[in-house]
Design an enzyme around this catalytic site. Sequence first.
Site, PDB file in Angstrom:
ATOM      1  N   SER A 168      52.622  60.228  66.296  1.00 50.52           N
ATOM      2  CA  SER A 168      53.542  61.135  65.605  1.00 50.52           C
ATOM      3  C   SER A 168      52.755  62.049  64.668  1.00 50.52           C
ATOM      4  O   SER A 168      51.882  62.781  65.124  1.00 50.52           O
ATOM      5  CB  SER A 168      54.610  60.323  64.866  1.00 50.52           C
ATOM      6  OG  SER A 168      55.672  61.153  64.433  1.00 50.52           O
ATOM      7  N   ASP A 263      62.652  61.386  73.017  1.00 52.82           N
ATOM      8  CA  ASP A 263      61.940  61.767  71.796  1.00 52.82           C
ATOM      9  C   ASP A 263      62.047  63.277  71.619  1.00 52.82           C
ATOM     10  O   ASP A 263      61.716  64.033  72.542  1.00 52.82           O
ATOM     11  CB  ASP A 263      60.472  61.360  71.912  1.00 52.82           C
ATOM     12  CG  ASP A 263      59.653  61.641  70.664  1.00 52.82           C
ATOM     13  OD1 ASP A 263      60.194  62.212  69.698  1.00 52.82           O
ATOM     14  OD2 ASP A 263      58.459  61.297  70.657  1.00 52.82           O
ATOM     15  N   HIS A 293      60.780  57.650  70.321  1.00 56.19           N
ATOM     16  CA  HIS A 293      59.768  57.948  69.313  1.00 56.19           C
ATOM     17  C   HIS A 293      59.505  56.690  68.478  1.00 56.19           C
ATOM     18  O   HIS A 293      60.421  55.940  68.162  1.00 56.19           O
ATOM     19  CB  HIS A 293      60.261  59.081  68.404  1.00 56.19           C
ATOM     20  CG  HIS A 293      59.210  59.578  67.464  1.00 56.19           C
ATOM     21  ND1 HIS A 293      58.288  60.529  67.830  1.00 56.19           N
ATOM     22  CD2 HIS A 293      58.935  59.246  66.181  1.00 56.19           C
ATOM     23  CE1 HIS A 293      57.493  60.770  66.803  1.00 56.19           C
ATOM     24  NE2 HIS A 293      57.852  59.999  65.792  1.00 56.19           N
TER      25      HIS A 293
END
Length: 324
Positions: A168, A263, A293
């Site tokens: 991320s 995601d 995610h």
Amino acid sequence: MPVPLRTAAFWTVYKLLDRAPVMQQPAEKVRAAADARAKFLRMPGAWLIAGRADPHAEITERAAKSSDGVELPLRVYRPKDAGTAVLPVVVNFHGGGWVSGDARQSEWWASALAAQAHVVVVSVEYRLAPEHPFPGPAEDCYDATVWVAEHAGEFGVDPQRLAVMGDSAGGNLAAVVSLMARDRGGPAIAQQILIYPSVDLAADLPSEKENGNAPILTSKDIATTPGLYFHNSTREMTDPYASPLRATLDDLPPALIQTAQFDPLRDHGAAYAKALRAAGVPVRLTNYVDAVHGYISLPGIVPAARQALAETIAEVREVLGAVG
């Protein structure tokens, strides 16, 4: 195709317990919200969701020095059976939208990678926004990577077999550190492992709408993050060290990029893979079906997390020449 029932059920319960999404808080409340989330994820029984540390990895703590003299905590994972062997090293940057998370995050993943790929994993606790906005987190991650390379003998690692990894926001930082190392003459980075990375903070890619209300990360989180990460979001969002998709991508290390079906950032990874390939950089891109995610922090909720780990172990072994 709907989000898998196990993941949807977890997210429904989690939202009832955590009513203050960190990235949607005003700047003055972000730290308290982030601290509360960290405590929640370390409650008894949380391992059922977040996984356990691999028992075959030794875990120690160190500190790196930033360029302005601040100590940056490091969490170091080394195979217990490595003895005095000199091993490859993977410098890892945690996710959390540049405003939350720490070096202990996704410990099951970091420890398993160390034990099973026979490498040393060094997770970096960089300073967080909004207290330390852009480019602070990126500079801390670069400084820590330089420090690890310069102190390779203390870690028992080979600085010529050094990779960077992150998920991320940490995936963004790993991509940016690769750019910085190229632009600043080192250290030499052999591989970049980018897990559901954010690579263009000024973009509006289709998956951000398609998965706008998906578990873990929403389009609202994405929209509010620039106000926390930047001094001047309008100008800084397009800086290549904030949005690496906007950089010149020649002469970068080979990349493993993983994305998740459900995601908002899914298309970021695909776009970065396409751009890297156009620049002549070798890329392996894998999109994990039914994943959301944050899956490397949720092995008990997202079965694909273990498949993603296996792929990462195989790629690290191949690129860094790890043995064991």
